[in-house]
Design an enzyme around this catalytic site. Structure first.
Site, mmCIF file in Angstrom:
data_model
loop_
_atom_site.group_PDB
_atom_site.id
_atom_site.type_symbol
_atom_site.label_atom_id
_atom_site.label_comp_id
_atom_site.label_asym_id
_atom_site.label_seq_id
_atom_site.Cartn_x
_atom_site.Cartn_y
_atom_site.Cartn_z
ATOM 1 C CG ASP A 84 -1.775 1.231 1.319
ATOM 2 O OD1 ASP A 84 -2.205 1.735 0.267
ATOM 3 O OD2 ASP A 84 -2.020 1.699 2.448
ATOM 4 C CD GLU B 50 -4.611 1.451 -2.619
ATOM 5 O OE1 GLU B 50 -5.020 2.625 -2.644
ATOM 6 O OE2 GLU B 50 -4.548 0.768 -1.574
ATOM 7 C CG ASP C 2 -0.639 3.140 6.265
ATOM 8 O OD1 ASP C 2 -1.282 3.613 5.314
ATOM 9 O OD2 ASP C 2 -0.255 3.817 7.224
#
Length: 182
Positions: free
Chosen positions: A7, A69, A141
């Site tokens: 991420d 992502e 996160d």
């Protein structure tokens, strides 16, 4: 198969590592890579920390695949640009570690993990905790990174089945036409 999810973020990048055996998911590790010790204006230094940190995580946990992502467009184009550079450092570190990289949006991850794309961060954290049978909630996160790995575990298996079906279909078509399958 071992999957490393990322991420990306310029100040905090989450990572999550899971093992997949059939339909079973197992937690391996998760955490964050922080660049906040450097000045906000030191973009090259921050990108180096991200690159080095992800390279170290990949070397330590030896994943077979990775996923990152896809960046969404913020209202502030400067923030989007900076996030894109953090994402680029992450992808470069993964490719330099000889890992295949899959990409999913936050919406795709939330649908895969929670069941709907408008899930709140706390919902993602709770579902990741449940799916991986963790004793407590992972940080947001790390939860997003673990969610990316879970998404790839589900989507990657489906994509492999589709590819296999396409190969079989091409072979059958070639045999029907009297041609050869390569």
């Amino acid at each position: 198969m071992r999957i490393l999810g990322i991420d990306p973020g310029l100040q905090t990048t989450g990572f999550g590592v899971i093992d997949v055996q059939g339909h079973a998911l197992s937690y391996v590790a998760s955490g964050t890579i922080r660049t906040t010790a450097l000045a906000l204006g030191d973009l090259p230094g921050r990108l180096k920390i991200l690159f080095d940190g992800i390279t170290e995580v990949a070397a330590r946990y030896q994943p077979d695949a990775s996923t990152v992502e896809i960046v969404f467009v913020n209202v502030n184009p400067q923030s989007t640009l900076l996030l894109g550079q953090a994402r680029g450092a992450a992808i470069t570190a993964l490719v330099a570690s000889n890992l295949p990289v899959a990409e999913y949006t936050a919406l795709q991850m939330k649908k895969a993990v929670v069941g709907h794309g408008r899930a709140a961060k706390t919902q993602v954290q709770e579902m990741v905790r449940r799916l991986l049978q963790l004793p407590g909630l992972p940080g947001s996160d790390a939860a997003d990174a673990l969610g990316m790995a879970i998404t790839h575990a589900h989507a990657g298996a489906a994509m492999a089945r589709l590819a296999e079906a396409g190969t079989l279909q091409r072979r059958q078509h070639a045999m029907y036409k009297g041609g050869r399958s390569y």
